[in-house]
Scaffold this active site. Structure first.
Site, PDB file in Angstrom:
ATOM      1  N   SER A 113      27.666  10.272  32.512  1.00 34.80           N
ATOM      2  CA  SER A 113      26.576   9.784  31.678  1.00 34.80           C
ATOM      3  C   SER A 113      26.557  10.418  30.291  1.00 34.80           C
ATOM      4  CB  SER A 113      25.238   9.978  32.391  1.00 34.80           C
ATOM      5  OG  SER A 113      24.194   9.338  31.700  1.00 34.80           O
ATOM      6  N   HIS A 114      25.514  11.177  29.993  1.00 33.37           N
ATOM      7  CA  HIS A 114      25.299  11.747  28.672  1.00 33.37           C
ATOM      8  C   HIS A 114      25.946  13.115  28.515  1.00 33.37           C
ATOM      9  CE1 HIS A 114      22.319  13.081  31.502  1.00 33.37           C
ATOM     10  NE2 HIS A 114      22.059  14.136  30.752  1.00 33.37           N
ATOM     11  N   ASP A 277      24.276   6.237  25.022  1.00 30.72           N
ATOM     12  CA  ASP A 277      24.932   7.445  25.521  1.00 30.72           C
ATOM     13  C   ASP A 277      26.326   7.180  26.060  1.00 30.72           C
ATOM     14  OD1 ASP A 277      24.145   6.062  27.822  1.00 30.72           O
ATOM     15  OD2 ASP A 277      23.957   7.905  28.978  1.00 30.72           O
ATOM     16  N   ASP A 279      27.729   6.487  28.989  1.00 30.98           N
ATOM     17  CA  ASP A 279      28.053   5.335  29.826  1.00 30.98           C
ATOM     18  C   ASP A 279      27.194   4.123  29.540  1.00 30.98           C
ATOM     19  OD1 ASP A 279      25.734   6.446  30.953  1.00 30.98           O
ATOM     20  OD2 ASP A 279      26.250   5.735  32.955  1.00 30.98           O
ATOM     21  N   ASP A 281      23.797   3.650  29.541  1.00 32.47           N
ATOM     22  CA  ASP A 281      22.544   3.334  30.221  1.00 32.47           C
ATOM     23  C   ASP A 281      21.316   3.946  29.542  1.00 32.47           C
ATOM     24  OD1 ASP A 281      22.920   5.978  30.956  1.00 32.47           O
ATOM     25  OD2 ASP A 281      22.804   5.634  33.119  1.00 32.47           O
ATOM     26  N   ARG A 282      21.510   4.775  28.543  1.00 33.85           N
ATOM     27  CA  ARG A 282      20.373   5.377  27.843  1.00 33.85           C
ATOM     28  C   ARG A 282      20.264   4.841  26.423  1.00 33.85           C
ATOM     29  NH1 ARG A 282      19.408  11.510  29.886  1.00 33.85           N
ATOM     30  NH2 ARG A 282      19.998  11.191  32.065  1.00 33.85           N
ATOM     31  N   LYS A 376      19.436   1.528  34.402  1.00 36.44           N
ATOM     32  CA  LYS A 376      18.866   1.507  33.067  1.00 36.44           C
ATOM     33  C   LYS A 376      19.917   0.978  32.114  1.00 36.44           C
ATOM     34  CE  LYS A 376      19.442   6.576  32.971  1.00 36.44           C
ATOM     35  NZ  LYS A 376      19.476   6.883  34.411  1.00 36.44           N
TER      36      LYS A 376
END
Length: 541
Positions: A113-114, A277, A279, A281-282, A376
């Site tokens: 992710s982030h 971010d 991947d 999703d943010r 998300k």
């Protein structure tokens, strides 16, 4: 070329967190580490024989190599088909969309992710269910238990797949479909939002800055903003996904997306700023001189979602994670719809969406999305904001001012204390939990504790419970703080302190100043400095 059965032994510490298994990249590169977890994952979901899986990731270092391993193991374990993003790339929401629309048996998503990327940084892997959402605790627990007993894994030994060539090939008996990672996602967005209205707004002069942070959403944002919507070339910056994210920390918040913040807070700022971010999703939303907190963004979207074609019939309900501010609660009350409070983790929203209870969900950690997928979705949030601006004719600051005037303002902030020694973080939480029963009536400065508890969630759909999801301390008048340990880091423990206070009159205060008494009370009640030696957070959002 054949199927090999490789002897192995359990490896400690392969317990998935809220978003899969995350470790330092070099850990995943160790002998048998990835293979052990993948075999345990396949076994934990009941095997993959005859199944179809989506596979892809955020392009961080080791993403392509790990994808080849996963495909080889899927083939050896009898999977019928794998659908893979070209060059092993798929944003997390795009992967969720493919899982759902192609009616597959789930997917393997490679991402941390982030978190930072690179050979010395982080890597991650998780399984998403046939609904497109992250595996629930029952499944991740089964995977973890399997990691403790594994003695062998199966892998296809032969030439790797050409991940760059779109089309159909085979790996042993398994069919491999290499697909454009962007196309299906763009089609979905065009069905949900009023692209002509947004394009007209851009044509009329709205300048946009999208910071992809050298991560996965660059190709998606270019295809949508600079392609379908006609924004000028250069609207998307840092738009090429890089294995180390260009040395950036791909977390879209004011600390790490500082280039965007400097531009949006400076002279001649664009009319709309946004970031996503690692991947995809943010998201972070910023107007000229106006940062929008994730909690406020969720509330604004809830109040205005009906202007977008995909949501014109209104929302079924909304949900937020417990640490997220209650701003969306008052919007839901005004709309006459249900508002659910869940633990942190998108998998909890999935049950509510699958049961038809909610259309919109959000977390304070820069995650917002709807029932179009079961993750998300950063680009989705950006397009929703642009649709709201196009429909209302208002700027980001104007939208926020009107929203606060109607609903009041939840001053809100998250303070992250990163890489704390795990033992110290655990001791803080244990000490805090031990005194919860005695906190009621406790006075800290101008604040008096009204109630305190250790949040436990009862899922209204399946009846499952999730305990110890964060300690809440609520003061008379409604101000509160929440303390929990994050499950997304790879070094030590990240302690997150969430702070909130509702104000209905003074709507233009600086958030940290507005929260000063809550911050002081939180530090005193948690004995944060005594336990950790820290006096100030590493990141403030």
């Amino acid at each position: 070329m054949s199927i090999a059965t490789i002897a192995t032994a359990p490896i400690d510490g392969q317990k998935p967190g809220t978003s899969g298994l995350r470790k330092k990249c070099k850990v995943f590169m160790g002998a048998h580490y990835l293979e052990n977890f993948v075999q345990a994952m396949f076994d934990g979901i009941g095997g993959v024989e005859g199944k179809t899986l989506v596979v892809g990731g955020d392009g961080r270092f080791h993403n392509d190599v790990a994808t080849q391993t996963i495909l080889a193991m899927a083939a050896a374990n009898g999977a019928a088909r794998a659908i893979v993003g070209q060059n092993a790339l798929l944003s997390t929401p795009a992967a969720s969309n493919l899982i759902r629309t192609l009616e597959t048996d789930g997917g393997v998503i490679l991402s941390a992710s982030h978190n930072p990327g690179g050979v010395d940084e982080d890597f991650g892997i998780k399984f998403n269910m046939p609904n497109g959402g992250p595996a629930p605790e029952s499944v991740t627990n089964a995977i973890f238990e399997r990691t403790k007993t594994l003695s062998q894994y199966r892998i296809w030994q032969g030439a790797p797949v050409d991940l760059s060539a779109i089309g159909v090939t085979k790996l042993g008996e398994m069919q491999v479909n290499i697909v454009d990672p962007v196309e299906a996602y763009v089609d979905l967005m065009q069905r949900l939002f009023d692209f002509p209205a947004i394009a007209d707004m851009i044509k009329d002069g709205l300048k946009i800055r999208f910071d992809a942070m050298c991560a996965i959403t660059g190709p998606y944002a270019r295809a949508i903003l600079e392609g379908a919507l006609g924004a000028p070339d250069g609207t998307v910056v840092h738009g090429t996904p890089l294995p180390d994210f260009g040395g950036m920390h791909p977390d879209p918040n004011p600390t790490w997306a500082h280039e965007l913040m400097d531009e949006m807070m400076g002279e001649n700022a664009p009319g709309f700023g946004c970031a996503s971010d690692g991947d995809g999703d943010r998201n972070m939303i910023v107007g000229p001189g106006c940062y929008v907190s994730p909690s406020d963004s969720l509330a604004v979207i809830a109040a205005n979602a009906h202007v977008a074609p995909g949501y014109s019939d209104g929302l079924k309900g909304v949900a937020r994670s417990m640490p997220t501010s209650a701003a969306v609660d008052r919007v839901a009350e005004a709309l006459g719809i249900d508002c659910y409070e869940t633990p942190t983790g998108w998998k909890f929203f999935g049950n509510l969406m699958d049961d038809g209870r909610v259309s919109l969900c959000g977390e304070e950690s820069f995650g917002t999305g709807s029932d179009h997928v079961r993750e998300k979705d950063g680009v989705w949030a950006v397009l929703m904001w642009l649709n709201i601006m196009a429909a209302t004719g208002k700027s980001v600051p104007e939208i926020m001012e009107e929203h606060w005037a109607r609903f009041g303002r939840n001053y809100y902030s998250r303070h992250d204390f990163e890489a704390i020694e795990t033992e110290k973080a655990d001791a803080l939480m244990a000490d805090l939990r031990g005194k919860l029963d005695s906190l009621k009536g406790h006075v800290e400065g101008p604040l008096t504790v009204a109630e305190a508890d250790d949040y436990e969630y009862l899922d209204p759909v399946d009846g499952s419970t999730s305990a110890q999801q964060g300690v809440r301390v609520v003061f008379e008048g409604g101000a509160r703080f929440v303390v929990r340990l994050s499950g997304t880091g790879t070094s030590g423990a990240t302690l997150r302190l969430y702070l909130e206070s509702l104000e209905t009159e003074k709507l233009d205060l600086e958030p940290q100043a507005a929260l000063m008494s809550v911050i002081a009370a939180a530090h005193a009640i948690t004995c944060l400095e005594q336990h950790t030696g820290r006096t100030s957070p590493d990141v403030i959002t």
